[in-house]
Design an enzyme around this catalytic site. Structure first.
Site, mmCIF file in Angstrom:
data_model
loop_
_atom_site.group_PDB
_atom_site.id
_atom_site.type_symbol
_atom_site.label_atom_id
_atom_site.label_comp_id
_atom_site.label_asym_id
_atom_site.label_seq_id
_atom_site.Cartn_x
_atom_site.Cartn_y
_atom_site.Cartn_z
ATOM 1 N N HIS A 1 -19.492 -2.704 -1.079
ATOM 2 C CA HIS A 1 -18.172 -3.309 -0.907
ATOM 3 C C HIS A 1 -18.131 -4.364 0.194
ATOM 4 C CE1 HIS A 1 -13.909 -3.867 -0.937
ATOM 5 N NE2 HIS A 1 -13.841 -3.577 0.345
ATOM 6 N N TYR B 1 0.868 -1.174 0.000
ATOM 7 C CA TYR B 1 0.000 0.000 0.000
ATOM 8 C C TYR B 1 0.907 1.226 0.000
ATOM 9 C CZ TYR B 1 -4.575 -2.123 0.989
ATOM 10 O OH TYR B 1 -5.760 -2.802 0.909
ATOM 11 N N MET C 1 -14.966 -7.016 4.808
ATOM 12 C CA MET C 1 -15.539 -5.696 5.041
ATOM 13 C C MET C 1 -17.029 -5.760 4.744
ATOM 14 S SD MET C 1 -12.785 -2.926 3.543
ATOM 15 C CE MET C 1 -11.178 -2.721 4.322
ATOM 16 N N HIS D 1 -5.851 -1.390 -6.837
ATOM 17 C CA HIS D 1 -6.814 -0.289 -6.748
ATOM 18 C C HIS D 1 -6.107 1.022 -6.470
ATOM 19 C CE1 HIS D 1 -6.955 -0.822 -2.167
ATOM 20 N NE2 HIS D 1 -6.813 0.477 -2.305
#
Length: 585
Positions: free
Chosen positions: A357, A176, A432, A209
């Protein structure tokens, strides 16, 4: 939209939302038969398939069929597809037909606001026979209301790139990378009205992403590029999502009357750019310069838009038992504190779009609105959720959320392939349960999420615990059976919820509430066929309407290939969880 890797099968479509009729045009590079229909996640048996072609003598054949098993086609007794054109030339066979969203034939699968798994098949001759090499399934949201071709592009458009330049991608599986960048500097108010990914092509899919978060103007931001959720918690600042992209996504343009405001004292001046790299083959020496390209204009829209994040607070309480055929999680939002947290009255929130999501275990997700203790509506849902198709979707009408309303997000998971607990977190093997509402006019609240009293849940399972961490650890002691799974699901729903509300300036407030029951949305009436009839042995769905309304030439001529504007989240590390606790997200 192409439905196959070799670009031999192309689909266009349009629909009449009021008449509940959809029109498809399938163009296939073949001189044989072609077919288009709907299937489900688990089996092609039971799929419906409209089949047609032009025989060597020039005669057209066309029929509404279904798959008895994986390979056997059988004609429906009720013919619910209406042919509008079938041609064959030296290259293509093109079939155009309309069908109701919901026919009264149980062999026809419904066209809904869920993700639809479109099935396309063809052959090299005129004998319809299923062939795995020429059968393709693609997840599509068919009922997207706004299409980019219908939207205006201002003549004074300015382009600005938010990107990381020449970044050496680590040889780790997951990275990330975050940096902080200024938004365009303008002398007066402008609106961002469109965004798209800016990607560098690699030999394989490396960029998973890209997310852009707005920063509050009081934030003290670090410089450089670092791990978003690593040792320095400053690189996880700014949690107000404004735009984003993921694999498979394209550009997205907001409706003509809304935009992201920039250039005023109330607007964010900086953003956090987050890029998730998935270098699963640990390739060395890869440099990247990816990001998000935004389009903005001085031609102002009527409304400033915002994004509100709802759902289950991801860590540390969220968990899903292993071996579950179906398990529900709930996250509550209470809007009664929004005015206090804004320091001023908050106008009604007008929701025009949404993004759903979950991760790989997610099977369905919905948002429900309550007012004065009564369920008002299901705002949005997807009972056929596909992790690989997370796109911004339009509501068929704009939904009003008034101060004091409660919003509930429900997620359904399946973990039959797992033998240990699944916890909330950033990795795709974690979970999530989030919904992002795109709305106007913008206010300062960025997220409103809930989680259950885990001490109560543990006690209901017979575990003696004194705090939340002990409660989560106790879940590992449970023998998970269908009975214990249902018991803990019931306890999580009955437990008091803590609701965490956060603003763009990192102000956090808590409140509490309770989960209310969700009344299922009744299915609408079906459309009776104008040709053939439902087989006597089949159970006829309740509720009939008149025969299908045929689309006019004008309304059916503008078929569309809709964009997939995606936004999803992926893998991370334990450090993200620690950073979450430290920052109070």
């Amino acid at each position: 939209m192409f439905l196959d890797p070799s670009n031999a099968v192309f689909l266009r479509w349009d629909f009449d939302f009021e008449a509940e009729i959809i029109t498809f045009e399938l163009q296939v590079r073949t001189a044989g038969w072609v077919g288009l229909g709907v299937t489900d996640r688990y089996s092609r048996a039971g799929s419906d398939l409209v089949v047609g072609g032009v025989s060597p003598d020039g005669n057209v054949y066309f029929s509404d069929q279904h798959l008895v098993d994986e390979n056997t086609l059988e004609e429906d007794g009720s013919q619910d597809a209406e042919l509008q054109g079938l041609t064959e030339d030296a290259v293509y066979t093109t079939m155009r037909f309309s069908r109701p969203f919901r026919s009264c034939d149980p062999h026809d699968q419904d066209i809904t606001s869920d993700t639809v798994r479109v099935l396309a098949a063809y052959g090299l001759d005129d004998t319809p026979k299923m062939d795995r090499e020429r059968t393709f399934v693609k997840s599509i949201f068919l009922l997207q209301i706004v299409h980019p071709d219908d939207l205006d592009a201002p003549e004074d458009t300015i382009i600005h790139d938010l990107e990381i330049t020449d970044f050496l991608i680590p040889e780790d599986d997951t990275t990330y990378a975050c940096t902080f960048l200024p938004l365009p500097i303008v002398s007066k108010k402008h609106h961002i009205y469109k965004f798209e990914p800016k990607l560098v092509q690699h030999k394989e899919t490396i960029v998973h992403h890209i997310l852009v978060y707005a920063c509050g103007n009081a934030s003290a931001l670090p410089t450089g590029i670092s791990d978003c959720y690593g040792a320095d918690p400053a690189f996880s600042l700014c949690t107000q999502v404004i735009v984003g992209w993921a694999v498979g996504g394209t550009s997205y343009q907001f409706p003509d009357d809304v935009g992201i405001s920039i250039g005023t004292p109330l607007d964010p001046q900086w953003i956090r750019l987050e890029i998730h790299y998935s270098n699963f083959h640990n390739l060395p020496g890869l440099y990247d310069s990816s990001g998000i390209r935004v389009y903005y204009t001085a031609h102002l829209r009527k409304f400033d838009m915002g994004v509100l994040q709802l759902g289950v607070f991801t860590f540390p309480i969220h968990f899903i038992p292993p071996g579950a055929e179906s398990f529900m999680s709930y996250g509550l939002c209470k809007t009664e504190k929004f005015e206090e947290m804004n320091g001023a009255p908050v106008p009604d929130i007008q929701v025009f779009g949404y993004l759903l999501h979950t991760h790989l275990a997610g099977r369905a997700i919905q948002a429900v609105q309550y007012r004065n203790g009564t369920q008002l509506r299901v705002i949005c849902k997807d009972d056929a959720y596909d992790f690989n198709l997370q796109e911004t979707r339009d509501l068929p009408y704009r939904v009003v959320i008034k101060p004091g309303d409660e919003l509930l997000v429900e997620c359904r998971y399946q973990t039959l392939d797992r033998d240990s607990l699944t916890f909330g977190g950033p990795s795709t093997i974690n979970e999530m349960c989030l919904i992002f509402f795109f709305y106007y006019p913008r206010n300062n609240v960025s997220s409103c999420q809930g989680y259950p009293d885990i001490i109560y849940v543990a006690h209901e399972l017979g575990e003696e615990v004194s705090d939340s961490m002990e409660g989560m650890m106790a879940m590992s002691n449970v023998e998970w059976t269908p009975e214990s799974i249902k018991k803990v699901e019931k306890a999580c729903k009955e437990a008091q919820q803590t609701v965490i509300i956060k603003t763009i300036d990192e102000l956090v407030e808590n409140t509490t509430g309770w989960i209310q029951d969700i009344n299922p949305t009744p299915r609408g009436p079906c459309l009776e066929s104008s040709g053939g009839k439902v087989e006597p042995q089949d159970k006829t769905p309740a509720g009939f309407r008149a025969a299908p309304i045929v689309l006019s030439r004008a309304s059916s001529a503008t078929l569309r290939c809709l964009p997939l504007a995606a936004l999803l989240f992926g893998q991370g590390a334990l450090s993200w969880l620690l950073a979450t606790l430290q920052s109070g997200i």
